[in-house]
Scaffold this active site. Structure first.
Site, short mmCIF file in Angstrom:
data_model
loop_
_atom_site.label_atom_id
_atom_site.label_comp_id
_atom_site.label_asym_id
_atom_site.label_seq_id
_atom_site.Cartn_x
_atom_site.Cartn_y
_atom_site.Cartn_z
N ASN A 1 0.85 -1.19 0.00
CA ASN A 1 0.00 0.00 0.00
C ASN A 1 0.89 1.24 0.00
OD1 ASN A 1 0.56 0.78 2.86
ND2 ASN A 1 -0.38 -1.21 3.23
N ASP B 1 -3.98 -6.32 5.04
CA ASP B 1 -5.00 -7.19 5.63
C ASP B 1 -4.93 -8.61 5.08
OD1 ASP B 1 -6.19 -5.25 7.30
OD2 ASP B 1 -7.16 -4.34 5.55
N LYS C 1 8.99 -17.03 -10.56
CA LYS C 1 8.20 -15.95 -11.15
C LYS C 1 7.05 -16.52 -12.00
CE LYS C 1 8.50 -12.01 -14.18
NZ LYS C 1 9.19 -11.46 -15.31
N ASP D 1 -4.15 -9.87 12.83
CA ASP D 1 -4.28 -8.46 13.23
C ASP D 1 -3.40 -8.26 14.46
OD1 ASP D 1 -5.12 -5.98 14.39
OD2 ASP D 1 -6.87 -6.07 13.07
N ILE D 2 -2.29 -7.58 14.24
CA ILE D 2 -1.28 -7.43 15.30
C ILE D 2 -1.85 -6.65 16.48
CG2 ILE D 2 1.08 -6.63 15.77
CD1 ILE D 2 1.50 -6.70 12.67
N LYS E 1 -13.96 1.29 15.82
CA LYS E 1 -12.72 0.49 15.83
C LYS E 1 -12.10 0.47 17.23
CE LYS E 1 -10.58 0.52 12.03
NZ LYS E 1 -9.89 1.00 10.83
#
Ligand code: C5P
Length: 406
Positions: free
Chosen positions: A215, A283, A293, A311-312, A343
Site C-alpha cells: 500500500n 489485511d 516468477k 491483526d497485530i 474500531k
C-alpha cells in the site's frame, strides 16, 4: 506549563472564534494578551477580548500612553508565541511583504518570537495565486502557516478557508509548546524509563519472488512518532515495514517485510509501557506465494487467492503482556470519526488516531508531510488542525507522557 500567548485577531467573520480561543487558552492555564487590527473591531469588540483575557487589549500604534507603557517591541518580547487567528488574506500579504502600517503588522515585523498563523478567508481568496505566493514566502521565512479547514463558508461557498475550531487551534498551540526544542526543554526526559513500541510503514506480501502486495504508506508518521518519543526520553523499539527513511535518533529499529514478520517482532519486543501501531499492515496476503516468477501463460490470467493476515493490534490487545496504553491508527477514506470510534471499542484499544487518507496519490495523507488527525479516546473525540507529521508526533508524544504519568 503556563505560557504567554500574544493573540493577533484579524478582521474576518471568523474573528468571533477568537473569543472562544482566548477562553480555552486561559482554561489551559496560559496567559493571553490580545492585539486587534482595525478591521477586527467590526467583528468582535475589544471589551469581549479584554474580559476573557483579563488584560488590556492593544489596538493602535498611536496610543502614546501604550507606547510609553508597553511598546510594540516589548509586547512581542513578552510572549512565548504569537498566534494570528484569524489571519486574513490582507494580513498574510502584509506579513509576507514586510509591511508595518499598524500595531499588528509592526510587531510581527519587529519580533523574533515564533509565529503561528491560522488563515481564514473566502475559498477563492485562499486559492488565489497571490495568497499561495504569500504563504510560500511566509513558510520560507519560518512562519508556521496552518491550513484552513474545508467546509461551508459564511459567504455561502464551500471549500478550504474556514478557521479551524478553537479546540483544534489550541491543540496546535499545545503541540508547539510540547515540541522538544530548547524553548521547551521540559519535554526532554518526560518518558525516560518507559519502553514504547511503534510499528510503521506498509508491509510487503510476496506473490512470487518479484511481485508483492503493498500500500502507499510511507512510514513518515510512524517514524516521526518514534523520533518524538525518543526525544522525550523513552526507549523506543520501532518495527518498520519496507520504507526508505532514516532511523530517528535514539530509536532501536527492526526491519521486516511481511505482516507475519511484523507480528513476530512485536511479540518479541514486549513488554512495553505503551504501543503505537501506526503501520498500514496488509489485511491479506497471497495464500500460496510461488518460488518462481509467474509466467505470462498463453491465453490465461492467473487468479490470486488471498488469505487473512493476523491483526497485530488485536493480538496485542488480548495478550497477557498488553501494554498499559495501546494506541491504534485508523486510515479511512469516508466516515472517518464513526469508523474510528467503533474500531476503538471493537479492537479493545485505548486510543485511535484517525486520519482521512482519501485523495489522489501524491495529494493524500499517505506519503505526504502533513496530517489531519482526530484523537478518539474513552472521553470523546478531539480533532486537531492540519499540521506537519512531526508536529502530530510531538503532540501525541506529549499526550502519551501525560497518560503514562496519570
Ligand atoms: O482495521 P484496520 O486495519 O483499519 O486497523 C488499523 C490499526 O490496526 C492500525 O493501528 C494498524 O497498525 C493495526 N493493524 C495491525 N495488524 C493488522 C491490521 C491492522 O496491527 N493486520
Amino acid at each position: 506549563m503556563t505560557k504567554r500567548v500574544l493573540l493577533i485577531v484579524g478582521g474576518g467573520i471568523a474573528a468571533y472564534k477568537a473569543s472562544e480561543l482566548v477562553r480555552l487558552l486561559k482554561k489551559a492555564g496560559h496567559s493571553v494578551r490580545c492585539v486587534m487590527t482595525e478591521a477586527a473591531h467590526h467583528f468582535v469588540t475589544p471589551m469581549t477580548l479584554a474580559a476573557l483575557s483579563e488584560d488590556k487589549v492593544y489596538t493602535t500604534l498611536w496610543d502614546l500612553k501604550d507606547e510609553a507603557e508597553m511598546g510594540h517591541i516589548q509586547l512581542s518580547r513578552q510572549a512565548d508565541l504569537i498566534v494570528v487567528a484569524p489571519a486574513t488574506a490582507d494580513l498574510l500579504a502584509k506579513m509576507a511583504a514586510g509591511i508595518a502600517d499598524d500595531l499588528a503588522t509592526t510587531l510581527l515585523l519587529a519580533t523574533d518570537t515564533p509565529v503561528h498563523t491560522f488563515p481564514a478567508m473566502n475559498v477563492r481568496m485562499w486559492r488565489h495565486p497571490a495568497t499561495s505566493r504569500n504563504i510560500a514566502q511566509l513558510r520560507a521565512d519560518g512562519v508556521t502557516v496552518h491550513d484552513p479547514d474545508e467546509g461551508a463558508m459564511a459567504c455561502g461557498e464551500y471549500g478550504p478557508g474556514r478557521l479551524p475550531e478553537p479546540t483544534a487551534i489550541l491543540a496546535a498551540i499545545e503541540a508547539h509548546f510540547a515540541a522538544p526544542s530548547p524553548a521547551s526543554a521540559q519535554s526532554i526526559g518526560r518518558l525516560s524509563g518507559r519502553h514504547i513500541l511503534v510499528t510503521a510503514g506498509p508491509t510487503h506480501e510476496p506473490i512470487d519472488p518479484v511481485r508483492y502486495l503493498a500500500n502507499r504508506s510511507s512510514g513518515k508518521q510512524g517514524f516521526a512518532i518514534a523520533g518524538a518519543l525518543a526525544a522525550f526520553g523513552a526507549r523506543v523499539t520501532l518495527v518498520a515495514g519496507p520504507v526508505t527513511l532514516a532511523t530517528p535518533a535514539g530509536v532501536d529499529r527492526i526491519d521486516v517485510q511481511t505482516a507475519r514478520e511484523m507480528a513476530e517482532m512485536v511479540e518479541k519486543s514486549l513488554p512495553a509501557d505503551a504501543a503505537v501501531m501506526v503501520a498500514a499492515v496488509a489485511d491479506w496476503r497471497a495464500e500460496a506465494p510461488l518460488d518462481q516468477k509467474i509466467k505470462k501463460a498463453a491465453g490465461g490470467t492467473p487468479t490470486l487467492h488471498l488469505t487473512e493476515n493476523p491483526d497485530i493490534l488485536v493480538t496485542l490487545a488480548t495478550s497477557p503482556h498488553r501494554p498499559r496504553l495501546l494506541i491504534g491508527f485508523a486510515a479511512e477514506t469516508e466516515d472517518v470519526i464513526p469508523h474510528a470510534t467503533s474500531k476503538r471499542t471493537r479492537k479493545n484499544v485505548d486510543w485511535i488516531v484517525a486520519n482521512d487518507v482519501s485523495g489522489p496519490p501524491g495529494q493524500s495523507v499517505m506519503g505526504g508531510d502533513a496530517n489531519t488527525v482526530h484523537l478518539v479516546t474513552d472521553t470523546g473525540v478531539e480533532s486537531w488542525s492540519r499540521m506537519d507529521k512531526t508536529m502530530v508526533a510531538t503532540a501525541l508524544a506529549a499526550r502519551i507522557a501525560d497518560a503514562l504519568d496519570a
